[in-house]
Scaffold this motif. Structure first.
Motif, mmCIF file in Angstrom:
data_model
loop_
_atom_site.group_PDB
_atom_site.id
_atom_site.type_symbol
_atom_site.label_atom_id
_atom_site.label_comp_id
_atom_site.label_asym_id
_atom_site.label_seq_id
_atom_site.Cartn_x
_atom_site.Cartn_y
_atom_site.Cartn_z
ATOM 1 N N GLY A 1 0.777 -1.234 0.000
ATOM 2 C CA GLY A 1 0.000 0.000 0.000
ATOM 3 C C GLY A 1 0.807 1.281 0.000
ATOM 4 N N GLY A 2 2.108 1.185 0.245
ATOM 5 C CA GLY A 2 2.948 2.377 0.206
ATOM 6 C C GLY A 2 3.301 2.733 -1.227
ATOM 7 N N THR A 3 3.861 3.908 -1.417
ATOM 8 C CA THR A 3 4.215 4.364 -2.763
ATOM 9 C C THR A 3 5.159 3.404 -3.485
ATOM 10 N N PRO A 4 6.215 2.857 -2.844
ATOM 11 C CA PRO A 4 7.065 1.909 -3.570
ATOM 12 C C PRO A 4 6.280 0.690 -4.083
ATOM 13 N N CYS A 5 5.335 0.213 -3.290
ATOM 14 C CA CYS A 5 4.511 -0.923 -3.697
ATOM 15 C C CYS A 5 3.572 -0.534 -4.832
ATOM 16 N N ASN A 6 2.891 0.590 -4.673
ATOM 17 C CA ASN A 6 1.952 1.032 -5.705
ATOM 18 C C ASN A 6 2.667 1.300 -7.026
ATOM 19 N N ALA A 7 3.871 1.873 -6.964
ATOM 20 C CA ALA A 7 4.653 2.116 -8.181
ATOM 21 C C ALA A 7 5.057 0.788 -8.829
ATOM 22 N N ALA A 8 5.373 -0.210 -8.012
ATOM 23 C CA ALA A 8 5.726 -1.532 -8.552
ATOM 24 C C ALA A 8 4.538 -2.130 -9.307
ATOM 25 N N PHE A 9 3.338 -1.984 -8.745
ATOM 26 C CA PHE A 9 2.143 -2.481 -9.433
ATOM 27 C C PHE A 9 1.925 -1.751 -10.757
ATOM 28 N N MET A 10 2.175 -0.445 -10.775
ATOM 29 C CA MET A 10 2.025 0.321 -12.017
ATOM 30 C C MET A 10 3.035 -0.162 -13.065
ATOM 31 N N LEU A 11 4.262 -0.418 -12.636
ATOM 32 C CA LEU A 11 5.288 -0.919 -13.550
ATOM 33 C C LEU A 11 4.929 -2.305 -14.055
ATOM 34 N N GLN A 12 4.349 -3.112 -13.188
ATOM 35 C CA GLN A 12 3.986 -4.485 -13.550
ATOM 36 C C GLN A 12 2.962 -4.506 -14.700
ATOM 37 N N ALA A 13 2.199 -3.447 -14.855
ATOM 38 C CA ALA A 13 1.256 -3.378 -15.971
ATOM 39 C C ALA A 13 1.991 -3.453 -17.310
ATOM 40 N N ASP A 14 3.207 -2.881 -17.375
ATOM 41 C CA ASP A 14 4.017 -2.922 -18.597
ATOM 42 C C ASP A 14 4.951 -4.126 -18.642
#
Length: 129
Positions: free
Chosen positions: A65-78
């Motif tokens: 739920g933190g920004t590093p985690c949320n950013a990882a999920f966004m990257l995982q989309a690509d």
């Protein structure tokens, strides 16, 4: 295997430094520090700079739920092949640095989190469980 370690502040860098002190082995660990002035896009940009085509990539974040985690999920989309793990800890990184497979290392790190009732077990006494 390429491990991107991400956390708030210098947490990830400190874990890599501590792992080096204990095991001397940190070649595949790449820390990313999330700072106050960074946006999720800034974290994603750091992740992207560390992703190498053809390498297996695992992003290990400090908590869900933190920004590093949320950013990882966004990257995982690509990059759907990227694996994301939460619970970044020194115990986990030591296990990975000595060659344990990711699933075993996660289990070992999980087992390492305990409430300790005694400072030491005296020979002849039974251990508290």
């Amino acid at each position: 295997m390429r491990y991107i370690l991400a956390g708030h502040g210098n947490y990830a860098r400190s874990i890599v430094d501590s792992c080096r002190m204990i095991t001397g082995q940190v070649a595949d660990f790449y820390p990313v520090a999330f700072t106050d002035e960074m946006s999720p896009e800034g974290v994603i940009a750091q992740y992207q700079s560390l992703v190498v085509a053809g390498d297996e990539v695992v992003i290990i974040v400090d908590f869900i739920g933190g920004t590093p985690c949320n950013a990882a999920f966004m990257l995982q989309a690509d990059y759907p092949e990227i694996v994301i793990v939460s619970g970044l800890s020194l115990s986990l990184i030591i296990q990975l640095s000595i060659g344990l497979a990711l699933d075993f290392a996660v289990n070992e790190a999980r087992d390492n989190v305990q409430i300790l009732k005694k400072i030491a077990v005296v020979e002849g006494e039974e251990e508290d469980e």
